[in-house]
Motif scaffolding. Structure first.
Motif, PDB file in Angstrom:
ATOM      1  N   LEU A  49      10.283  -2.528  -4.216  1.00 25.48           N
ATOM      2  CA  LEU A  49       8.852  -3.638  -4.505  1.00 25.48           C
ATOM      3  C   LEU A  49       8.266  -3.014  -3.315  1.00 25.48           C
ATOM      4  O   LEU A  49       6.874  -2.958  -3.313  1.00 25.48           O
ATOM      5  CB  LEU A  49       9.690  -4.682  -3.104  1.00 25.48           C
ATOM      6  N   GLU A  52       6.190  -1.511  -6.196  1.00 27.74           N
ATOM      7  CA  GLU A  52       4.724  -2.669  -6.860  1.00 27.74           C
ATOM      8  C   GLU A  52       4.147  -3.135  -5.352  1.00 27.74           C
ATOM      9  O   GLU A  52       2.930  -2.774  -6.126  1.00 27.74           O
ATOM     10  CB  GLU A  52       5.663  -3.995  -6.865  1.00 27.74           C
ATOM     11  N   THR A  53       3.832  -2.869  -4.408  1.00 27.65           N
ATOM     12  CA  THR A  53       3.464  -3.599  -3.043  1.00 27.65           C
ATOM     13  C   THR A  53       1.894  -2.512  -3.284  1.00 27.65           C
ATOM     14  O   THR A  53       1.202  -2.730  -4.240  1.00 27.65           O
ATOM     15  CB  THR A  53       3.858  -2.966  -2.241  1.00 27.65           C
ATOM     16  N   ARG A  56       0.120  -2.297  -6.692  1.00 28.12           N
ATOM     17  CA  ARG A  56      -1.175  -3.854  -6.300  1.00 28.12           C
ATOM     18  C   ARG A  56      -1.750  -3.195  -5.415  1.00 28.12           C
ATOM     19  O   ARG A  56      -3.060  -3.633  -6.114  1.00 28.12           O
ATOM     20  CB  ARG A  56      -0.066  -4.356  -5.920  1.00 28.12           C
ATOM     21  N   ASN A  81       3.936 -11.292   0.378  1.00 32.62           N
ATOM     22  CA  ASN A  81       4.650 -11.880  -0.744  1.00 32.62           C
ATOM     23  C   ASN A  81       5.471 -11.377  -1.780  1.00 32.62           C
ATOM     24  O   ASN A  81       6.273 -12.649  -2.629  1.00 32.62           O
ATOM     25  CB  ASN A  81       2.947 -12.150  -1.593  1.00 32.62           C
ATOM     26  N   ILE A  82       5.151 -10.418  -2.283  1.00 34.32           N
ATOM     27  CA  ILE A  82       6.415 -10.037  -3.172  1.00 34.32           C
ATOM     28  C   ILE A  82       7.993  -9.437  -2.757  1.00 34.32           C
ATOM     29  O   ILE A  82       8.652 -10.693  -3.787  1.00 34.32           O
ATOM     30  CB  ILE A  82       6.366  -7.943  -3.440  1.00 34.32           C
ATOM     31  N   ASN A  85       8.821 -13.399  -3.386  1.00 35.02           N
ATOM     32  CA  ASN A  85       9.333 -14.248  -4.578  1.00 35.02           C
ATOM     33  C   ASN A  85       9.974 -13.476  -5.186  1.00 35.02           C
ATOM     34  O   ASN A  85      10.757 -14.276  -5.953  1.00 35.02           O
ATOM     35  CB  ASN A  85       7.634 -13.030  -5.544  1.00 35.02           C
ATOM     36  N   GLU A  86      10.276 -11.740  -4.487  1.00 30.78           N
ATOM     37  CA  GLU A  86      12.050 -11.823  -4.981  1.00 30.78           C
ATOM     38  C   GLU A  86      13.253 -12.695  -4.587  1.00 30.78           C
ATOM     39  O   GLU A  86      14.218 -12.796  -5.123  1.00 30.78           O
ATOM     40  CB  GLU A  86      12.283 -10.214  -4.442  1.00 30.78           C
TER      41      GLU A  86
END
Lengths: 188, 163
Positions: A49, A52-53, A56, A81-82, A85-86
């Protein structure tokens, strides 16, 4: 470039400058990684994550509001938010983090330390705190992590989560009360 | 500060209170055992939570992030010529096609038996057979365009919103 502000670096990131991007990453990697790790309780997920952060951040750089210049708030909002969501995926939907799911650094930082007992004791304490945090509901865990570990102001958290400050403080009191019960044997 | 307001104690504990507010809260604390107890509780929780120390992510994380970002493709730059004859040719071609079509249709309908009676009407007298067919063509074209315009307009807006 190292002395540039976050907003200045973001301006460069918008123009696809990888050096500015690396500086921003270096500034925030620890905070974001530990935020996600404490929130999800899993090191591998935190690693993914974090990646991913920041991916993004690169792709959504144009949506950063230069006028506000609040990169930290923007970044935490993305990370939150990530992470949310996870956590809202099916496998987490019906229960809080199971104690067994939480990974923590069980090994002493330095096995050859002069006082291994103290190191072990510290690992136990860390384990207990991690488990206690994992037993909190995601909303309560979130406020404890953002307030205590990330040292954000209530006003900043309110802006990020779009929640009134009063509600956040009430949640924080509730979270501490629950933690107190969970950590009771430690007698802090 | 009201005795039971724990939010003020939180602000004091995390140094978020303004100086006058902080002074007021400290004065209250000096004479309130319950609030002092709550501050001790906050201190205790603070030290308990500090037991879970920060960890470092894998050292190659940034390289992996960079690897996951596709390299920027150089954009093909389209240089627009100052004057282009292409639209003029397109329009001229379309107009000639329409005129030929109208001419063809009017030559076909003028051999129909029905046409002999229609030719007596004042509209055809005034416009001629070519003008009448052209009028029918453009009238029909206008009708179709106006009928489809709202659908096309709303459909286009909907697609824009989805983007």
């Amino acid at each position: 470039m190292e002395k540039s502000t976050d907003a200045e670096l973001m301006d460069m990131v918008i123009r696809k400058n990888t050096r500015a991007y690396k500086i921003l990453y270096a500034r925030y990697e620890l905070r974001i990684y530990n935020f996600i790790f404490r929130y999800t309780g899993k090191r591998e997920i935190a690693q993914d994550l974090l990646q991913e952060t920041f991916t993004r951040v690169w792709f959504a750089a144009h949506s950063f509001n230069q006028a506000s210049g609040n990169f930290k708030g923007w970044l935490y909002t993305i990370a939150l938010n990530i992470a949310r969501n996870e956590m809202s995926r099916k496998r987490y939907a019906y229960h809080y983090l199971e104690v067994s799911e939480i990974q923590y650094n069980n090994e002493p930082a330095n096995p050859r330390a002069e006082e291994p007992d103290i190191e072990l004791e510290h690992a136990d304490l860390q384990d207990t705190v991690a488990k206690a945090l994992g037993k909190l509901s995601p909303l309560l865990r979130e406020i404890v992590i953002l307030k205590h570990y990330q040292q954000l102001k209530f006003s900043e958290i309110a802006e990020m989560t779009q929640t009134p400050e009063g509600t956040l403080k009430a949640r924080f009191h509730r979270a501490l009360a629950q933690l107190k019960e969970l950590l009771e044997p430690l007698e802090f | 500060m009201p005795h039971e307001n724990k939010d003020e104690l939180l602000r004091l504990f995390y140094h978020e209170a303004a100086p006058p507010e902080e002074q007021k809260a400290r004065q209250h604390l000096a004479g309130c055992e319950d609030c002092r107890e709550y501050m001790r509780f906050l201190t205790g929780m603070n030290s308990a939570l500090c037991q879970w120390q920060d960890e470092k992510p894998l050292p190659d994380t940034f390289d992996r992030i960079l690897a996951s970002i596709p390299p920027e493709q150089p954009r093909a730059i389209y240089v627009r010529p100052a004057i282009s004859a292409r639209p003029i040719f397109n329009i001229a071609f379309a107009m000639i096609s329409i005129l030929l079509l109208i001419y063809f249709v009017q030559s076909q309908i003028s051999v129909l038996p029905l046409w002999q009676s229609l030719a007596q009407s004042w509209v055809i007298q005034a416009l001629g057979s070519f003008g009448f067919v052209a009028l029918v063509f453009f009238g029909f074209g206008t009708f179709i365009t106006l009928s489809l315009a709202p659908i096309l307009y709303f459909d286009l807006n909907k697609r824009t919103l989805h983007i």
